[in-house]
Scaffold this active site. Sequence first.
Site, mmCIF file in Angstrom:
data_model
loop_
_atom_site.group_PDB
_atom_site.id
_atom_site.type_symbol
_atom_site.label_atom_id
_atom_site.label_comp_id
_atom_site.label_asym_id
_atom_site.label_seq_id
_atom_site.Cartn_x
_atom_site.Cartn_y
_atom_site.Cartn_z
ATOM 1 N N ASP A 1 0.839 -1.193 0.000
ATOM 2 C CA ASP A 1 0.000 0.000 0.000
ATOM 3 C C ASP A 1 0.881 1.252 0.000
ATOM 4 O OD1 ASP A 1 -2.074 -1.771 0.361
ATOM 5 O OD2 ASP A 1 -2.190 -1.424 2.532
ATOM 6 N N LYS A 2 0.297 2.355 -0.438
ATOM 7 C CA LYS A 2 1.060 3.613 -0.495
ATOM 8 C C LYS A 2 1.705 3.924 0.867
ATOM 9 C CE LYS A 2 0.465 8.489 -1.492
ATOM 10 N NZ LYS A 2 -0.511 9.556 -1.746
#
Length: 233
Positions: free
Chosen positions: A103-104
Site C-alpha cells: 500500500d502507499k
Amino acid sequence: MERLDKLLAATGRWSRREAKALVKAGRVRVAGVLPQGPEDKITPGTPVTVDGRLVDTESFTYLMLHKPAGVVSATEDAREKTVLDLIPPDLRRRGLFPVGRLDKDTEGLLLLTNDGALSHQLLSPARHVEKVYYVEVEGQLDQADQAAFRRGIILADGTVCCPAGLTVLEEASHGLVAIKEGKYHQVRRMLAARGKPVTYIKRLSMGPITLDPDLPPGAWRPLTRAELAHLRR
Ligand code: URA
C-alpha cells in the site's frame, strides 16, 4: 514465453522502442531465423542475435528496495511518485516492475525485477510464499487475536483468510504478522476485523528474502547471488 522486444530491453542495452526498431530493421535473429515482429513470443534460452552477435537474454535484474511510505507500487502514475522513481534511469529502462504491491503508506521490503516468470511464481497463491509484516495497532494484541489468526480471520466483507501467524511483541500493541496470501490491504483488514486498526506497517520479509537492516527507507541494492539462489529454490 516473453515478447522479443521485452527480452531485448531487459538486457538494459536498448529501450523497448529501440528494441522494436532493431527487430523491424531486420538486425535481430531468433535461433538464426528472422522474427516476424517485436511481439514474437520467445522461449527462454533460445539464442537471440543482434547484428550477428549473441545477446545475453538471461541476465535479469533483481533489486531489493526499502519502500518508504508515500510512494505507490506501480511502474508509472500520472499523479503519484512511484517506486520506480527511486531507481536510477539506466536500471529503470530495463523494464523493472515491483513483485506485488505494498500500500502507499506501507514501508519495507519490495522486490523489483524484470523476470516475469520468477515474479509470477512468487505471487502465485499455490506457492504459499510467506510474507512477514511488523505492525503497530490501536489497542493491545492478545491470545484471542493469535487464536483467531490461527483459525483464519473473516474480513468485514465476509472474505475468509487462510490461517496466519501473529506474534505479540513485548509492547503488546506491536506484533509480527505472517501471511501466505496477498489480498488487497490484507493485514490492515485482518487487524481491523479484530477491532485493532493498524497505525504503522512495514514488510520485513518475503519468502527467504529479509529486508537489509542497512538499507534506509528509499534505498535499494541488487540481490546477492545467495539471495537469488534461495529465491529460485
Ligand atoms: N497488507 C496490507 O494491509 N498492506 C500492505 O501493504 C501489505 C499487506
